[in-house]
Design a protein around this motif. Sequence first.
Motif, PDB file in Angstrom:
ATOM      1  N   LEU A 152       0.813  -1.216   0.000  1.00  0.00           N
ATOM      2  CA  LEU A 152       0.000   0.000   0.000  1.00  0.00           C
ATOM      3  C   LEU A 152       0.851   1.272   0.000  1.00  0.00           C
ATOM      4  O   LEU A 152       0.480   2.281  -0.596  1.00  0.00           O
ATOM      5  CB  LEU A 152      -0.930   0.021   1.218  1.00  0.00           C
ATOM      6  CG  LEU A 152      -2.287  -0.666   1.086  1.00  0.00           C
ATOM      7  CD1 LEU A 152      -3.013  -0.645   2.420  1.00  0.00           C
ATOM      8  CD2 LEU A 152      -3.129  -0.024   0.002  1.00  0.00           C
ATOM      9  N   CYS A 153       2.002   1.215   0.682  1.00  0.00           N
ATOM     10  CA  CYS A 153       2.821   2.417   0.835  1.00  0.00           C
ATOM     11  C   CYS A 153       4.090   2.376  -0.013  1.00  0.00           C
ATOM     12  O   CYS A 153       4.959   3.247   0.105  1.00  0.00           O
ATOM     13  CB  CYS A 153       3.196   2.613   2.299  1.00  0.00           C
ATOM     14  SG  CYS A 153       4.189   1.263   2.978  1.00  0.00           S
ATOM     15  N   ASN A 154       4.204   1.351  -0.867  1.00  0.00           N
ATOM     16  CA  ASN A 154       5.368   1.214  -1.760  1.00  0.00           C
ATOM     17  C   ASN A 154       6.679   0.952  -1.025  1.00  0.00           C
ATOM     18  O   ASN A 154       7.756   1.193  -1.578  1.00  0.00           O
ATOM     19  CB  ASN A 154       5.525   2.448  -2.664  1.00  0.00           C
ATOM     20  CG  ASN A 154       4.433   2.522  -3.715  1.00  0.00           C
ATOM     21  OD1 ASN A 154       4.079   1.514  -4.323  1.00  0.00           O
ATOM     22  ND2 ASN A 154       3.877   3.706  -3.910  1.00  0.00           N
ATOM     23  N   LEU A 155       6.598   0.463   0.221  1.00  0.00           N
ATOM     24  CA  LEU A 155       7.816   0.017   0.885  1.00  0.00           C
ATOM     25  C   LEU A 155       8.333  -1.254   0.220  1.00  0.00           C
ATOM     26  O   LEU A 155       9.520  -1.579   0.264  1.00  0.00           O
ATOM     27  CB  LEU A 155       7.562  -0.246   2.371  1.00  0.00           C
ATOM     28  CG  LEU A 155       7.771   0.948   3.305  1.00  0.00           C
ATOM     29  CD1 LEU A 155       7.288   0.630   4.714  1.00  0.00           C
ATOM     30  CD2 LEU A 155       9.239   1.376   3.341  1.00  0.00           C
ATOM     31  N   VAL A 156       7.404  -1.997  -0.408  1.00  0.00           N
ATOM     32  CA  VAL A 156       7.761  -3.152  -1.220  1.00  0.00           C
ATOM     33  C   VAL A 156       7.236  -2.909  -2.628  1.00  0.00           C
ATOM     34  O   VAL A 156       6.071  -2.561  -2.816  1.00  0.00           O
ATOM     35  CB  VAL A 156       7.157  -4.454  -0.650  1.00  0.00           C
ATOM     36  CG1 VAL A 156       7.279  -5.589  -1.666  1.00  0.00           C
ATOM     37  CG2 VAL A 156       7.861  -4.847   0.633  1.00  0.00           C
ATOM     38  N   MET A 157       8.118  -3.072  -3.609  1.00  0.00           N
ATOM     39  CA  MET A 157       7.738  -2.868  -5.009  1.00  0.00           C
ATOM     40  C   MET A 157       8.197  -4.076  -5.823  1.00  0.00           C
ATOM     41  O   MET A 157       8.884  -4.970  -5.315  1.00  0.00           O
ATOM     42  CB  MET A 157       8.367  -1.571  -5.544  1.00  0.00           C
ATOM     43  CG  MET A 157       7.965  -0.335  -4.759  1.00  0.00           C
ATOM     44  SD  MET A 157       8.684   1.199  -5.409  1.00  0.00           S
ATOM     45  CE  MET A 157       7.693   1.421  -6.887  1.00  0.00           C
ATOM     46  N   VAL A 158       7.801  -4.101  -7.086  1.00  0.00           N
ATOM     47  CA  VAL A 158       8.154  -5.210  -7.973  1.00  0.00           C
ATOM     48  C   VAL A 158       9.105  -4.726  -9.051  1.00  0.00           C
ATOM     49  O   VAL A 158       8.861  -3.707  -9.694  1.00  0.00           O
ATOM     50  CB  VAL A 158       6.896  -5.819  -8.627  1.00  0.00           C
ATOM     51  CG1 VAL A 158       7.286  -6.905  -9.633  1.00  0.00           C
ATOM     52  CG2 VAL A 158       5.970  -6.394  -7.564  1.00  0.00           C
ATOM     53  N   SER A 159      10.191  -5.455  -9.230  1.00  0.00           N
ATOM     54  CA  SER A 159      11.142  -5.166 -10.305  1.00  0.00           C
ATOM     55  C   SER A 159      10.952  -6.207 -11.407  1.00  0.00           C
ATOM     56  O   SER A 159      11.075  -7.410 -11.163  1.00  0.00           O
ATOM     57  CB  SER A 159      12.580  -5.235  -9.762  1.00  0.00           C
ATOM     58  OG  SER A 159      13.516  -5.104 -10.820  1.00  0.00           O
ATOM     59  N   ILE A 160      10.614  -5.753 -12.613  1.00  0.00           N
ATOM     60  CA  ILE A 160      10.341  -6.651 -13.741  1.00  0.00           C
ATOM     61  C   ILE A 160      11.542  -6.687 -14.682  1.00  0.00           C
ATOM     62  O   ILE A 160      12.120  -5.651 -15.009  1.00  0.00           O
ATOM     63  CB  ILE A 160       9.096  -6.185 -14.529  1.00  0.00           C
ATOM     64  CG1 ILE A 160       7.879  -6.085 -13.602  1.00  0.00           C
ATOM     65  CG2 ILE A 160       8.813  -7.133 -15.684  1.00  0.00           C
ATOM     66  CD1 ILE A 160       7.371  -7.388 -13.087  1.00  0.00           C
ATOM     67  N   VAL A 161      11.916  -7.877 -15.101  1.00  0.00           N
ATOM     68  CA  VAL A 161      13.018  -8.025 -16.061  1.00  0.00           C
ATOM     69  C   VAL A 161      12.633  -7.342 -17.369  1.00  0.00           C
ATOM     70  O   VAL A 161      11.527  -7.573 -17.890  1.00  0.00           O
ATOM     71  CB  VAL A 161      13.316  -9.517 -16.315  1.00  0.00           C
ATOM     72  CG1 VAL A 161      14.347  -9.674 -17.434  1.00  0.00           C
ATOM     73  CG2 VAL A 161      13.789 -10.183 -15.042  1.00  0.00           C
ATOM     74  N   PRO A 162      13.498  -6.461 -17.926  1.00  0.00           N
ATOM     75  CA  PRO A 162      13.197  -5.749 -19.176  1.00  0.00           C
ATOM     76  C   PRO A 162      12.793  -6.717 -20.287  1.00  0.00           C
ATOM     77  O   PRO A 162      13.376  -7.791 -20.441  1.00  0.00           O
ATOM     78  CB  PRO A 162      14.517  -5.042 -19.505  1.00  0.00           C
ATOM     79  CG  PRO A 162      15.182  -4.861 -18.175  1.00  0.00           C
ATOM     80  CD  PRO A 162      14.821  -6.079 -17.383  1.00  0.00           C
ATOM     81  N   GLY A 163      11.767  -6.309 -21.055  1.00  0.00           N
ATOM     82  CA  GLY A 163      11.308  -7.124 -22.167  1.00  0.00           C
ATOM     83  C   GLY A 163      10.208  -8.101 -21.806  1.00  0.00           C
ATOM     84  O   GLY A 163       9.660  -8.789 -22.666  1.00  0.00           O
ATOM     85  N   THR A 164       9.853  -8.168 -20.510  1.00  0.00           N
ATOM     86  CA  THR A 164       8.801  -9.090 -20.074  1.00  0.00           C
ATOM     87  C   THR A 164       7.427  -8.543 -20.435  1.00  0.00           C
ATOM     88  O   THR A 164       7.145  -7.363 -20.245  1.00  0.00           O
ATOM     89  CB  THR A 164       8.863  -9.298 -18.546  1.00  0.00           C
ATOM     90  OG1 THR A 164      10.157  -9.787 -18.190  1.00  0.00           O
ATOM     91  CG2 THR A 164       7.805 -10.301 -18.099  1.00  0.00           C
ATOM     92  N   ASP A 165       6.588  -9.395 -20.973  1.00  0.00           N
ATOM     93  CA  ASP A 165       5.220  -8.997 -21.321  1.00  0.00           C
ATOM     94  C   ASP A 165       4.386  -8.945 -20.048  1.00  0.00           C
ATOM     95  O   ASP A 165       4.069  -9.974 -19.458  1.00  0.00           O
ATOM     96  CB  ASP A 165       4.619 -10.001 -22.311  1.00  0.00           C
ATOM     97  CG  ASP A 165       3.195  -9.624 -22.726  1.00  0.00           C
ATOM     98  OD1 ASP A 165       2.744  -8.510 -22.373  1.00  0.00           O
ATOM     99  OD2 ASP A 165       2.535 -10.437 -23.402  1.00  0.00           O
ATOM    100  N   VAL A 166       4.052  -7.731 -19.636  1.00  0.00           N
ATOM    101  CA  VAL A 166       3.280  -7.575 -18.397  1.00  0.00           C
ATOM    102  C   VAL A 166       1.785  -7.601 -18.662  1.00  0.00           C
ATOM    103  O   VAL A 166       0.985  -7.381 -17.766  1.00  0.00           O
ATOM    104  CB  VAL A 166       3.659  -6.261 -17.674  1.00  0.00           C
ATOM    105  CG1 VAL A 166       5.094  -6.309 -17.207  1.00  0.00           C
ATOM    106  CG2 VAL A 166       3.419  -5.047 -18.577  1.00  0.00           C
ATOM    107  N   GLY A 167       1.401  -7.892 -19.897  1.00  0.00           N
ATOM    108  CA  GLY A 167      -0.021  -7.994 -20.219  1.00  0.00           C
ATOM    109  C   GLY A 167      -0.602  -9.331 -19.826  1.00  0.00           C
ATOM    110  O   GLY A 167      -1.791  -9.570 -19.992  1.00  0.00           O
TER     111      GLY A 167
END
Length: 456
Positions: A152-167
């Motif tokens: 909720l507060c962005n203390l934890v975020m997600v790092s996505i490997v470049p080129g990954t289809d997030v759809g």
Amino acid sequence: MERFFKLKEHGTNVRTEIIAGITTFMTMAYILVVNNTFLGPTGAGMPSEAVFFATAVGAGLVTILMGLFVNVPIGMAPGMGLNAYFMTVVLSSNGMITWQAALGAVFISGIVFLILTVTRVRQMLLVAVPENLKTAITVGIGLFITIVGFKLCNLVMVSIVPGTDVGQPVPGHAFNLILGSLVHQKDALLALIGLLIIAALMVVRVKGALLIGIVATTLIGIPMGVTNLSSLTTGNWIPDFSNLAVGQLDLKAALHIGLFDIIFIFTFVELFDTFGTLVGTATRAGIMKDKKKGEKIIGKAMLVDAVGVSTGAVLGTSTITAFVESSAGVEEGGRTGLTAVTTGVLFLLALFIAPLALVVPSAATAPALIIVGVLMMSQVRNIDWDNFLLAFPAFLTIVLMPFTGGIANGISAGILSYVVLAVFSNLFTSNKVKIHWLMWVLAIIVVIRFAFMGSE
């Protein structure tokens, strides 16, 4: 009030209960905004005014009913996850399923719940599920609440490997959970400050620590630019009742289209979500100390929950369910229905004080959820970790709730693994384990669910 709610008997008083109720409301109030994201014009397509009205009134009425009829400190509101599924059902149908038909499916799932509750099938869960699993549910919910707070507060975020289809669903190797930046994410920094404030207040045993922390963090967020006061001047203080969705559910369409698989998922997820939340919250509130009395209370709570599902659909919202954030009020000392009534009244008042309710940022409520997670973790000591038959299902129950973002996922894995291991134990060892017949039924349902419908 003292005699009705039996305050002395529960070791509490009016002041403590009201503070607990306010705390619960403040940790739940985000649903007033978030629900519109899923059900509103950009989601399932419902009018924003209709969603806000149904969310506030539905949560208010059912929570008050929970307080008056069951006398427990549990708040009710449209459940996260189920509202997202509601949106997915509508958007993925290419116009075949309207939001009115989806509301019809929710209503029918509520009737199914009512039948299961009246016939006492739902109450049998309290007897069928082993004690270690019920304890693990409490711990898992604590971690689930914690991860909700961190996100909720962005203390934890997600790092996505470049080129990954997030759809589409991202493979596990393509993402990592990382700490949010305290330099670039002001809400993360504010939440950290709030977390330290509440923790310090807890150490010195200040009553109302969670509520004081939420208010203090909100005020600190003003000069930081995180607390947005614009709603106080631009918000509408007079509720708009001209564009509601009350009574617009379409039962005929829900049955005609054949939404049985959708009704099944609504029912399945709600079944385990509610069971987990009620058991976890009741345990923390001390309701389960007297097992017989506790089971009777949980049974009544399940009845209110079943009524709440269909009531929400009539008002125009997705499934109303018991909220895990109720634990925040319990940790503030809430022990009776007066806590729930206070929370419910505040939800109804939110129709008229919406701009004020919207001032509190997620970064101010997130620390309270994290602290609740700390407190609920204490139950982990009651699990028999030396018995692998009990330890493994408990472990899966605990870790899958936060890791998969679903309470039902953790409970499902725990039940299925317990039954499988118990069968192996009975076949190949001298340690014979009694498996309740309902556990067999639930295990089969879990297999069907995961095999044909996926997870939450």
